[in-house]
Design an enzyme around this catalytic site. Sequence first.
Site, PDB file in Angstrom:
ATOM      1  N   ASP A  32       0.856  -1.190   0.000  1.00  0.00           N
ATOM      2  CA  ASP A  32       0.000   0.000   0.000  1.00  0.00           C
ATOM      3  C   ASP A  32       0.897   1.247   0.000  1.00  0.00           C
ATOM      4  OD1 ASP A  32      -3.209   0.507   1.147  1.00  0.00           O
ATOM      5  OD2 ASP A  32      -1.802   2.195   1.091  1.00  0.00           O
ATOM      6  N   ASN A  88     -13.266  -3.342   2.258  1.00  0.00           N
ATOM      7  CA  ASN A  88     -14.304  -2.316   2.367  1.00  0.00           C
ATOM      8  C   ASN A  88     -15.193  -2.290   1.123  1.00  0.00           C
ATOM      9  OD1 ASN A  88     -13.146  -1.448   4.826  1.00  0.00           O
ATOM     10  ND2 ASN A  88     -11.696  -0.137   3.736  1.00  0.00           N
ATOM     11  N   GLN A  95     -14.570   2.592   1.601  1.00  0.00           N
ATOM     12  CA  GLN A  95     -13.901   2.249   0.335  1.00  0.00           C
ATOM     13  C   GLN A  95     -13.584   3.527  -0.433  1.00  0.00           C
ATOM     14  OE1 GLN A  95     -16.164  -0.247  -2.396  1.00  0.00           O
ATOM     15  NE2 GLN A  95     -14.336  -0.749  -3.588  1.00  0.00           N
ATOM     16  N   HIS A 101     -10.499  -4.980  -3.524  1.00  0.00           N
ATOM     17  CA  HIS A 101      -9.166  -5.275  -2.983  1.00  0.00           C
ATOM     18  C   HIS A 101      -9.302  -5.732  -1.542  1.00  0.00           C
ATOM     19  CE1 HIS A 101      -9.990  -0.995  -2.348  1.00  0.00           C
ATOM     20  NE2 HIS A 101      -9.350  -1.115  -1.212  1.00  0.00           N
ATOM     21  N   PHE A 102      -8.296  -6.478  -1.122  1.00  0.00           N
ATOM     22  CA  PHE A 102      -8.221  -6.988   0.248  1.00  0.00           C
ATOM     23  C   PHE A 102      -6.972  -6.416   0.895  1.00  0.00           C
ATOM     24  CE2 PHE A 102     -11.424 -10.400   0.221  1.00  0.00           C
ATOM     25  CZ  PHE A 102     -11.703 -10.445  -1.133  1.00  0.00           C
ATOM     26  N   HIS A 103      -7.127  -5.849   2.088  1.00  0.00           N
ATOM     27  CA  HIS A 103      -5.977  -5.343   2.842  1.00  0.00           C
ATOM     28  C   HIS A 103      -5.433  -6.462   3.731  1.00  0.00           C
ATOM     29  CE1 HIS A 103      -6.970  -0.936   2.332  1.00  0.00           C
ATOM     30  NE2 HIS A 103      -8.172  -1.440   2.105  1.00  0.00           N
TER      31      HIS A 103
HETATM   32  P1  AMP Z   1      -9.902   1.434   0.567  1.00  0.00           P
HETATM   33  O1  AMP Z   1     -10.035   2.605   1.496  1.00  0.00           O
HETATM   34  O2  AMP Z   1     -10.290   0.130   1.167  1.00  0.00           O
HETATM   35  O3  AMP Z   1     -10.570   1.694  -0.767  1.00  0.00           O
HETATM   36  O4  AMP Z   1      -8.339   1.303   0.325  1.00  0.00           O
HETATM   37  C1  AMP Z   1      -7.642   1.921  -0.701  1.00  0.00           C
HETATM   38  C2  AMP Z   1      -6.182   1.759  -0.367  1.00  0.00           C
HETATM   39  O5  AMP Z   1      -5.429   1.952  -1.543  1.00  0.00           O
HETATM   40  C3  AMP Z   1      -5.654   2.770   0.656  1.00  0.00           C
HETATM   41  O6  AMP Z   1      -5.054   2.056   1.746  1.00  0.00           O
HETATM   42  C4  AMP Z   1      -4.634   3.587  -0.123  1.00  0.00           C
HETATM   43  O7  AMP Z   1      -3.519   3.939   0.659  1.00  0.00           O
HETATM   44  C5  AMP Z   1      -4.250   2.628  -1.234  1.00  0.00           C
HETATM   45  N1  AMP Z   1      -3.801   3.240  -2.465  1.00  0.00           N
HETATM   46  C6  AMP Z   1      -4.407   4.240  -3.158  1.00  0.00           C
HETATM   47  N2  AMP Z   1      -3.716   4.502  -4.285  1.00  0.00           N
HETATM   48  C7  AMP Z   1      -2.675   3.644  -4.317  1.00  0.00           C
HETATM   49  C8  AMP Z   1      -1.594   3.418  -5.231  1.00  0.00           C
HETATM   50  N3  AMP Z   1      -1.460   4.148  -6.333  1.00  0.00           N
HETATM   51  N4  AMP Z   1      -0.710   2.446  -4.927  1.00  0.00           N
HETATM   52  C9  AMP Z   1      -0.830   1.708  -3.814  1.00  0.00           C
HETATM   53  N5  AMP Z   1      -1.815   1.869  -2.923  1.00  0.00           N
HETATM   54  C10 AMP Z   1      -2.717   2.832  -3.159  1.00  0.00           C
END
Ligand code: AMP
Length: 138
Positions: A32, A88, A95, A101-103
Amino acid sequence: MIMDDCIFCKIANGQIGSETVYEDERFRAILDLSPAVKGHVLILPKEHFDDLFEADDETLGEALKLAKKLGAAVKKALDCDGINIVQNNGEAAGQTVHHLHFHIIPRYNGGEKIVTWPQLKSDPKEQAVIAARIIENI
Ligand code: AMP
Ligand code: ZN
């Protein structure tokens, strides 16, 4: 399907560079960009799905297996005590990128717990009504 205006489609399919930790035909896993903690990994399907509810069951099954595999690797690599798998759906749920995506988030004893919520008192009658409503909708 791959969407032209989706950043995770571009990252997952290699059109935008990323710190990749895993790739196969179906998925890419990356670090991330703004991690909750060092070693925060994201699993991205190469195909575009807005969220969990848009995705097919096979992709979801494979994603969870991959979360187990990569979660174990993250645990060893970062020597953490626990792992949150977070996913999310919808802005109301936090989200921000509308590509499934999965964290995978390393956690440490005594450290912050990311997934917290108030523990409300529940009313048995209301619980029964809510349960019935959910059961009707399965
Ligand atoms: P969500 O809030 O579940 O939609 O998570 C989106 C995640 O994507 C966040 O943790 C961001 O830090 C991450 N993110 C956004 N843009 C990028 C990117 N270009 N490369 C890697 N991670 C990203
Ligand atoms: Zn996408």
